[in-house]
Design an enzyme around this catalytic site. Structure first.
Site, PDB file in Angstrom:
ATOM      1  N   CYS A 141       0.728  -1.289   0.354  1.00 64.10           N
ATOM      2  CA  CYS A 141      -0.005   0.124  -0.084  1.00 64.10           C
ATOM      3  C   CYS A 141       0.466   1.350   0.039  1.00 64.10           C
ATOM      4  O   CYS A 141       0.135   1.727  -0.053  1.00 64.10           O
ATOM      5  CB  CYS A 141      -1.036   0.350   1.111  1.00 64.10           C
ATOM      6  SG  CYS A 141      -1.764  -1.149   0.951  1.00 64.10           S
TER       7      CYS A 141
ATOM      8  N   HIS B 226      -2.768   7.185   4.097  1.00 60.80           N
ATOM      9  CA  HIS B 226      -3.149   6.114   3.016  1.00 60.80           C
ATOM     10  C   HIS B 226      -4.665   6.191   4.128  1.00 60.80           C
ATOM     11  O   HIS B 226      -4.707   6.665   4.546  1.00 60.80           O
ATOM     12  CB  HIS B 226      -2.641   4.802   3.351  1.00 60.80           C
ATOM     13  CG  HIS B 226      -2.625   3.854   3.286  1.00 60.80           C
ATOM     14  ND1 HIS B 226      -3.773   3.490   1.892  1.00 60.80           N
ATOM     15  CD2 HIS B 226      -3.184   2.290   3.695  1.00 60.80           C
ATOM     16  CE1 HIS B 226      -4.312   2.518   1.994  1.00 60.80           C
ATOM     17  NE2 HIS B 226      -3.767   1.475   2.851  1.00 60.80           N
TER      18      HIS B 226
ATOM     19  N   ASN C  21     -10.300   0.990   1.457  1.00 59.58           N
ATOM     20  CA  ASN C  21      -8.800   0.594   0.919  1.00 59.58           C
ATOM     21  C   ASN C  21      -9.126   0.234  -0.013  1.00 59.58           C
ATOM     22  O   ASN C  21      -9.415  -1.242  -0.665  1.00 59.58           O
ATOM     23  CB  ASN C  21      -8.417  -0.129   1.622  1.00 59.58           C
ATOM     24  CG  ASN C  21      -6.551  -0.168   2.119  1.00 59.58           C
ATOM     25  OD1 ASN C  21      -6.287   0.270   1.429  1.00 59.58           O
ATOM     26  ND2 ASN C  21      -6.491  -0.868   3.705  1.00 59.58           N
TER      27      ASN C  21
HETATM   28  N1  ACO Z   1     -18.562  -7.443  10.437  1.00 61.30           N
HETATM   29  C1  ACO Z   1     -18.912  -7.657  11.889  1.00 61.30           C
HETATM   30  N2  ACO Z   1     -18.542  -8.496  12.865  1.00 61.30           N
HETATM   31  C2  ACO Z   1     -16.637  -8.862  12.402  1.00 61.30           C
HETATM   32  C3  ACO Z   1     -16.519  -8.551  10.449  1.00 61.30           C
HETATM   33  C4  ACO Z   1     -17.817  -8.062   9.618  1.00 61.30           C
HETATM   34  N3  ACO Z   1     -16.905  -7.494   8.338  1.00 61.30           N
HETATM   35  N4  ACO Z   1     -15.313  -8.700  10.591  1.00 61.30           N
HETATM   36  C5  ACO Z   1     -14.598  -8.795  12.311  1.00 61.30           C
HETATM   37  N5  ACO Z   1     -15.246  -9.063  12.442  1.00 61.30           N
HETATM   38  C6  ACO Z   1     -15.392  -9.300  13.802  1.00 61.30           C
HETATM   39  C7  ACO Z   1     -14.729 -10.292  14.998  1.00 61.30           C
HETATM   40  O1  ACO Z   1     -14.716 -11.565  14.371  1.00 61.30           O
HETATM   41  C8  ACO Z   1     -14.279 -10.400  16.591  1.00 61.30           C
HETATM   42  O2  ACO Z   1     -15.547 -11.635  16.813  1.00 61.30           O
HETATM   43  P1  ACO Z   1     -15.217 -11.494  18.046  1.00 61.30           P
HETATM   44  O3  ACO Z   1     -14.644 -10.831  18.981  1.00 61.30           O
HETATM   45  O4  ACO Z   1     -16.234 -12.758  18.536  1.00 61.30           O
HETATM   46  O5  ACO Z   1     -13.416 -12.670  17.922  1.00 61.30           O
HETATM   47  C9  ACO Z   1     -14.841  -8.765  16.544  1.00 61.30           C
HETATM   48  O6  ACO Z   1     -15.647  -8.157  14.927  1.00 61.30           O
HETATM   49  C10 ACO Z   1     -13.679  -7.465  16.647  1.00 61.30           C
HETATM   50  O7  ACO Z   1     -12.673  -7.890  15.780  1.00 61.30           O
HETATM   51  P2  ACO Z   1     -11.573  -7.178  15.509  1.00 61.30           P
HETATM   52  O8  ACO Z   1     -10.554  -7.216  14.349  1.00 61.30           O
HETATM   53  O9  ACO Z   1     -11.216  -6.886  16.999  1.00 61.30           O
HETATM   54  O10 ACO Z   1     -12.370  -5.963  15.190  1.00 61.30           O
HETATM   55  P3  ACO Z   1     -11.151  -4.423  15.226  1.00 61.30           P
HETATM   56  O11 ACO Z   1     -12.007  -3.312  15.793  1.00 61.30           O
HETATM   57  O12 ACO Z   1      -9.573  -4.304  15.292  1.00 61.30           O
HETATM   58  O13 ACO Z   1     -11.298  -3.655  13.350  1.00 61.30           O
HETATM   59  C11 ACO Z   1     -10.289  -4.073  11.037  1.00 61.30           C
HETATM   60  C12 ACO Z   1     -11.214  -4.910  12.265  1.00 61.30           C
HETATM   61  C13 ACO Z   1     -11.184  -2.892  11.097  1.00 61.30           C
HETATM   62  C14 ACO Z   1     -10.107  -5.217  10.364  1.00 61.30           C
HETATM   63  C15 ACO Z   1      -9.191  -3.143  12.164  1.00 61.30           C
HETATM   64  O14 ACO Z   1      -8.219  -4.292  12.837  1.00 61.30           O
HETATM   65  C16 ACO Z   1      -7.810  -2.931  10.921  1.00 61.30           C
HETATM   66  O15 ACO Z   1      -8.589  -1.224  10.386  1.00 61.30           O
HETATM   67  N6  ACO Z   1      -6.716  -3.095  11.298  1.00 61.30           N
HETATM   68  C17 ACO Z   1      -6.273  -2.413  10.154  1.00 61.30           C
HETATM   69  C18 ACO Z   1      -6.285  -2.364   8.682  1.00 61.30           C
HETATM   70  C19 ACO Z   1      -5.265  -2.062   7.467  1.00 61.30           C
HETATM   71  O16 ACO Z   1      -4.511  -1.214   7.984  1.00 61.30           O
HETATM   72  N7  ACO Z   1      -4.950  -2.573   6.573  1.00 61.30           N
HETATM   73  C20 ACO Z   1      -4.597  -2.570   5.989  1.00 61.30           C
HETATM   74  C21 ACO Z   1      -3.217  -2.417   5.898  1.00 61.30           C
HETATM   75  S1  ACO Z   1      -2.218  -2.727   4.170  1.00 61.30           S
HETATM   76  C22 ACO Z   1      -3.554  -2.232   2.479  1.00 61.30           C
HETATM   77  O17 ACO Z   1      -3.996  -1.094   2.537  1.00 61.30           O
HETATM   78  C23 ACO Z   1      -3.032  -3.158   1.849  1.00 61.30           C
END
Ligand code: ACO
Length: 370
Positions: free
Chosen positions: A118, A297, A327
């Protein structure tokens, strides 16, 4: 003198997929996606290819089409270099850059694809700037190099091709698009003031997308064996093991898809973005008070808010374009930069920081004077 941005453009595919539509595919809700990420919908390629979008973005950046931002109309023969960042090329060969060069008639341009996940557009700009500086009149060794006076730097992604639409952890996050910038070496303007690129080890494979080269191989460690054509490539098992994907693939998930441990990437992103901004400022001997605007980003609105808070800046100083795009990896920064020019957030003389992070883990920033 320096490498100045003289145009930028963007193009998105036609299909808009709101969060609600994804509830047909995975166990999720609009409320979960919008509150955790700031994403309301994303654009998805159905009939468009990666280069199709890049072509539209480039035409705006070159001043050949309406939209985007361009200081002048650039003649096709005046582009010396095309750098195309992508993790989702239409083909391996010809490269996206080569196809784009041919379509646009950039007859004098050397062209290549690159991948820094990215952060690719940031890396691409740093390569363009370095090649321009190294070939500028008077630079030591310039006579032995291609003179690079104008370059087209693209971030283009058809990312939804490498999304597992059964994985709610990732599929809600990504979208497609392309952005492009034209940069020019200008003896009278400072342009890019400093840049910083970095890799940190992704020790736990928090973000992976395996390549998938599946032509059968008639070889074993002992030599040629026509029967080996019938068997699975043994190196694939090693790659799966290295990337921690063995279990997932054994359970039936497709191989060439993005897989992510969101919290680990979140943690990396929220430290890498402020660190990269601080480093470009330090290198230019400036402070954050000297900067008028930041183009980050777009992976998660919460990451951008966190970076803003950590730097003591109001969110208004950041371009936020995630709501209807999600993204789109290396396409995010050039598309978001284009938004900032289009909505009048960047004025001549402003100091602007572009900042990104991504798989690998890559990160980086570019500080320039508009
Ligand atoms: N819908 C509903 N529930 C979901 C979903 C969804 N789409 N996805 C995950 N969950 C659930 C999980 O299973 C988890 O459930 P559990 O507590 O029963 O286990 C709960 O939601 C919490 O999940 P987390 O992963 O802790 O959620 P978080 O608040 O961290 O958000 C997210 C997840 C949005 C992916 C966040 O961590 C994030 O943005 N991370 C960075 C991602 C990023 O920057 N990626 C790109 C980098 S490189 C590139 O650009 C290619």
């Amino acid at each position: 003198m320096g490498c100045t941005i003289i145009g930028c453009g963007k193009q998105l595919p036609a299909l808009d997929v709101p969060n609600e539509e994804l509830t047909k595919l995975v166990d999720t809700t609009d409320e979960w996606i919008s509150t955790r990420t700031g994403i309301l919908s994303r654009r998805v390629c159905v009939t468009e290819g990666n280069v199709d979008m890049a072509e539209g973005a480039a035409r705006q950046a070159l001043g050949w089409a309406d939209g985007g931002y361009s200081q002048c109309k650039v003649a096709p023969e005046d582009i010396d270099l095309v750098i195309y960042s992508t993790i989702s090329p239409d083909e391996m060969v010809p490269t996206c850059a080569a196809v784009l060069r041919r379509r646009l008639g950039l007859v004098n341009a050397a062209a290549f694809d690159m991948n820094a996940a990215c952060t690719g557009f940031i890396y691409g700009l740093t390569i363009a700037e370095t090649m321009m500086a190294a070939s500028a009149p008077g630079a030591p060794g310039a006579a032995g190099r291609n003179p690079i006076r104008r370059a087209l730097v693209v971030g283009g992604e058809r990312l939804t091709r490498v999304v597992d639409w059964a994985d709610r952890n990732t599929c809600v996050l990504f979208g497609d698009g392309a952005g492009a910038a034209v940069v020019e070496w200008d003896e009278r303007k400072p342009g890019i003031l400093s840049w910083f690129i970095k890799n940190d080890d992704d020790h736990t494979n928090a973000l992976t997308c395996p390549a998938c080269f599946d032509a059968p191989q008639p070889f074993t460690p002992e030599g040629v064996d026509p029967n080996a054509l019938q068997q699975a490539d043994p190196s694939i098992a090693l790659i799966d093991a290295e990337l921690d994907t063995t279990e997932r693939i054994a359970a039936g998930a497709p191989r060439q898809v993005l897989s992510m441990h969101g919290q680990k990437v979140f943690k990396f992103a929220t430290s890498a973005m402020p660190a990269a901004i601080e480093e470009v400022l330090r290198r230019a001997n400036l402070t954050i008070d000297d900067v008028q605007f930041i183009v980050p980003h777009q992976a998660n609105l919460r990451i951008i808010k966190y970076a803003a808070k950590r730097m003591g800046l109001p969110l208004e100083r950041f371009q936020v374009s995630i709501a209807h795009r999600g993204n789109s990896s290396s396409a995010c920064i050039p598309m978001t930069l284009c938004d900032a020019y289009e909505n009048g957030s960047i004025h001549p003389g402003d100091k602007v920081v572009l900042v990104g992070f991504g798989g690998g883990f890559t990160s980086g920033a570019v500080l320039y004077e508009a």
